[in-house]
Design a protein around this motif. Sequence first.
Motif, short mmCIF file in Angstrom:
data_model
loop_
_atom_site.label_atom_id
_atom_site.label_comp_id
_atom_site.label_asym_id
_atom_site.label_seq_id
_atom_site.Cartn_x
_atom_site.Cartn_y
_atom_site.Cartn_z
N ASN A 1 0.83 -1.19 -0.15
CA ASN A 1 0.02 0.06 0.02
C ASN A 1 0.94 1.41 0.10
O ASN A 1 0.46 2.28 0.33
CB ASN A 1 -0.95 -0.13 1.16
N LEU B 1 3.19 2.36 1.70
CA LEU B 1 3.83 2.99 2.63
C LEU B 1 5.33 3.14 2.61
O LEU B 1 6.03 3.84 3.22
CB LEU B 1 3.47 2.43 4.22
N ARG C 1 -4.84 2.55 -1.71
CA ARG C 1 -4.98 2.66 -0.30
C ARG C 1 -6.52 2.42 0.37
O ARG C 1 -6.65 1.85 1.14
CB ARG C 1 -4.47 4.00 0.44
N PHE D 1 -1.82 -2.58 11.94
CA PHE D 1 -0.36 -2.36 12.52
C PHE D 1 -0.28 -3.07 13.73
O PHE D 1 -1.25 -3.28 14.53
CB PHE D 1 -0.13 -0.97 12.61
N ASN E 1 -2.00 2.21 15.97
CA ASN E 1 -2.10 3.15 15.05
C ASN E 1 -3.58 3.84 15.23
O ASN E 1 -3.76 4.53 14.02
CB ASN E 1 -1.50 3.30 13.61
N PHE F 1 -6.54 6.63 16.26
CA PHE F 1 -6.30 8.15 16.61
C PHE F 1 -6.77 8.35 17.86
O PHE F 1 -7.91 8.36 18.15
CB PHE F 1 -6.93 8.90 15.47
N HIS G 1 -7.07 10.93 19.64
CA HIS G 1 -7.98 12.21 19.98
C HIS G 1 -9.17 12.06 19.58
O HIS G 1 -10.10 12.92 19.59
CB HIS G 1 -7.21 13.42 19.56
N VAL H 1 -12.88 10.43 3.02
CA VAL H 1 -12.34 9.72 1.67
C VAL H 1 -13.36 9.23 0.87
O VAL H 1 -13.28 9.63 -0.26
CB VAL H 1 -11.36 8.64 2.16
N ARG I 1 -11.61 -0.61 12.00
CA ARG I 1 -11.54 0.67 11.16
C ARG I 1 -11.38 0.50 9.77
O ARG I 1 -11.71 0.98 8.85
CB ARG I 1 -10.59 1.36 12.00
N LYS J 1 5.55 7.93 14.15
CA LYS J 1 5.20 7.85 12.65
C LYS J 1 3.86 7.15 12.77
O LYS J 1 3.32 7.28 11.35
CB LYS J 1 6.46 7.30 12.25
N GLY J 2 3.68 6.29 13.50
CA GLY J 2 2.49 5.40 13.33
C GLY J 2 1.21 6.37 12.67
O GLY J 2 0.22 5.65 12.38
N GLN J 3 1.10 7.53 13.35
CA GLN J 3 -0.29 8.44 13.29
C GLN J 3 -0.39 8.65 11.79
O GLN J 3 -1.17 8.66 11.03
CB GLN J 3 -0.35 9.41 14.09
N GLU K 1 1.03 6.83 9.34
CA GLU K 1 0.80 5.76 8.84
C GLU K 1 -0.56 5.14 8.82
O GLU K 1 -1.14 4.78 7.75
CB GLU K 1 1.86 4.50 8.95
N GLY K 2 -1.08 5.29 9.72
CA GLY K 2 -2.43 4.97 10.19
C GLY K 2 -3.19 5.74 9.12
O GLY K 2 -4.26 5.29 8.38
N ALA K 3 -3.08 7.06 9.00
CA ALA K 3 -3.92 8.18 8.34
C ALA K 3 -3.79 7.84 6.87
O ALA K 3 -4.77 7.51 6.15
CB ALA K 3 -3.77 9.50 8.63
N MET K 4 -2.33 7.61 6.32
CA MET K 4 -2.15 7.40 4.97
C MET K 4 -2.98 5.98 4.46
O MET K 4 -3.46 5.74 3.62
CB MET K 4 -0.78 7.11 4.62
N ALA K 5 -2.83 4.83 5.33
CA ALA K 5 -3.06 3.68 5.00
C ALA K 5 -4.71 3.60 4.65
O ALA K 5 -5.39 2.94 4.17
CB ALA K 5 -2.91 2.62 6.32
N MET K 6 -5.43 4.65 5.25
CA MET K 6 -6.69 4.65 5.12
C MET K 6 -7.18 5.30 4.04
O MET K 6 -8.51 5.72 3.72
CB MET K 6 -7.53 5.60 6.44
N GLY K 7 -6.23 5.86 3.18
CA GLY K 7 -6.35 6.78 2.07
C GLY K 7 -6.49 8.16 1.96
O GLY K 7 -6.98 8.68 1.25
N LEU K 8 -6.35 8.59 3.51
CA LEU K 8 -6.41 10.18 3.61
C LEU K 8 -5.21 10.83 2.54
O LEU K 8 -4.16 10.34 2.87
CB LEU K 8 -6.24 10.41 5.16
N TYR L 1 -2.88 14.43 1.92
CA TYR L 1 -2.13 15.16 2.79
C TYR L 1 -2.73 16.02 3.77
O TYR L 1 -2.68 16.27 4.81
CB TYR L 1 -1.02 15.90 1.95
N ILE M 1 -6.01 14.49 11.62
CA ILE M 1 -5.29 13.59 12.51
C ILE M 1 -4.25 14.45 13.13
O ILE M 1 -4.02 14.31 14.15
CB ILE M 1 -4.79 12.42 11.81
#
Lengths: 262, 381
Positions: free
Chosen positions: A68, A70, A96, A103, A107, A109, A111, A125, A169, B274-276, B278-285, B287, B294
């Motif tokens: 994907n 990364l 993606r 992970f 990971n 979120f 907040h 998205v 998720r 860094k995981g934050q 990666e988590g966001a990118m992996a969801m397709g969000l 920049y 996030i």
Amino acid sequence: MSTQAQANPSGTEMAISDEVMIGLTGVNKWYGQFHVLKDIDLTVLTGERIVICGPSGSGKSTLIRCINRLEEHQRGRIVVDGIELTHDLKNIEKVRREVGMVFQHFNLFPHLTVLDNLTLAPIWVKKVPKKEAEEVAMHYLKRVKIPEQANKFPGQLSGGQQQRVAIARSLCMSPKVMLFDEPTSALDPEMIKEVLDVMIELARSGMTMICVTHEMGFARTVANRVIFMDKGEIIEQNEPEEFFNNPKSDRTKLFLSQILHH
Amino acid sequence: MTDMTENSVVPGTRPDLPPPVTESGIIGWLRHNLFSSWWDTLLTLFAIYLVYLILPPFISWAFINSDWQFLPAVELGEKAPEFSDCTSGGACWIFVRARFGQFFYGFYPDAERWRVNLVLIMLVGSIYGLLSERVKHKKPIAWFFFAIFPILAFILLYGGLGLPVVPTQQWGGFMLTLTLAGIGIVFSLPIGILLALGRRSQLPIVHLLCVLFIEFARGVPLITILFMANVMLPLFLPQGVEFNILLRVLIGVTLFASAYMAEVIRGGLQALPKGQYEGAMAMGLGYWSMMRLIIMPQALRVAIPGIVNNFISLTQDTTLVAIVGLYDFLNIVRAGSRDSNWIGTEIEGYVFCAFVYWVFCFAMSRYSMRIERKLHTGHKR
């Protein structure tokens, strides 16, 4: 389309089509001078459940993180569901959206509440209306058996619960493939089972999965192929029974003896 | 052999007992915090002695022996108030009373001061509306505050649409300080966020420009920037183009504060694992969605103490505009106590000034602590 038929397979039958979901050909990657992936060729069919194992530093995580994007590969081709991964950002985001990832460290979120974690990507998205996204989220929270935690924050949950939220998720984006990067390695022993149960259930539902894991029981139960990697190469791949009972290479035998009799 | 049998409890049934008295309550607190060793005891006693030396004389000067009332003749309008009206020997607060209008509005014409008041009421009202938890519908308030209020405030303060123009040379006092600090705060945060993102950008040109700007603005004292804004900016502009001095100063102060803000926010960004990302990118969000939904909410939360620190120091730095000839709050109080009627009131002026700045900045500090507590969602990373 045969993929449609697999969405609801009857019983525990895990059908595999002949459709290629992921294709890697001659993939190479370097971290600076370090050659992490060497000529990786791998074809994953729709509905396949693949377990990748190997010693640490063997490149298994890097491999699935390339799928994907990364991580960026420097040579070779990676095609996911007919989309080739190049520098084209549009394609990367498209891939993606179709590939879910879980992970080692969840990971989530921190907040956002559990429910907001689940609805964020569908809303922003995929532009799903909020109400619909919340219904889908509750559906998947029920599937991973923690609907009562929807309004808590991730920091208030146990590791096992967090990882199940992370799986839910990813599922909310209705991905075609799920990647698992050592999903149980950061968990207390008591919590590994609850996560594995969710993954087994997911495999039975026909999801295409690639899991980097050392849970050999899981591999035996659901995998249709186990891949052993060492030093950036795929050393051996086979069906689980053959792989565990009759490993071909010495390196695999050594590895298996170390993880099975520790 | 120990007396195991006597004290033994069935494992798993031990009740929760209260802690020993020496660990809790007032005595425990005193012992822990003030008298935990002979050295701590010595420091505590010394501190009490210092308070005894300073506090009673100050209270006597500021409150007990001080003048608050105008002479009857002044109240009747028969004479102007002056320093010699103060006879108590303590603080001469009638100086502050007599000059209050000027301290607050500068040289803004008396007849037009209602315009400043109106702006202030709108400002306080919408800030309360945005920050208070009791107010539920924040969207219309936010629209008003960020879209309509700036235009309205400009028209009211400067003039236009039938209102007589009050040139910025006549602005001054607390109103000027508030204008400078408010505009600086409102603009330095978003500019700082963009600069911080730019500095971490992988696009080389964006990165280079942001680094150059930040390092330049941080490497030069604010006074220098103000002088440059005052003297150099007109040199670059075509002949005959007038560029308002207040505007020049505002641009200088805002850009200066943005550079510091950028570094504080960069610190917050670096605190995120860094995981934050990666988590966001992996969801397709993408920049910007990733940053907005996030990364920034978390980075800004980490950076709140630093951000508020910048707000406070920005508020206090606005006093430097005195050197380019603007009469902000501090400068106008100073000027007041140099008036021939009020020679000798410097201390009163400065104490009053310090008090007002303190109230203003302390309020910001307290509020930021409340936000921090509110945003703490009990997460471990």
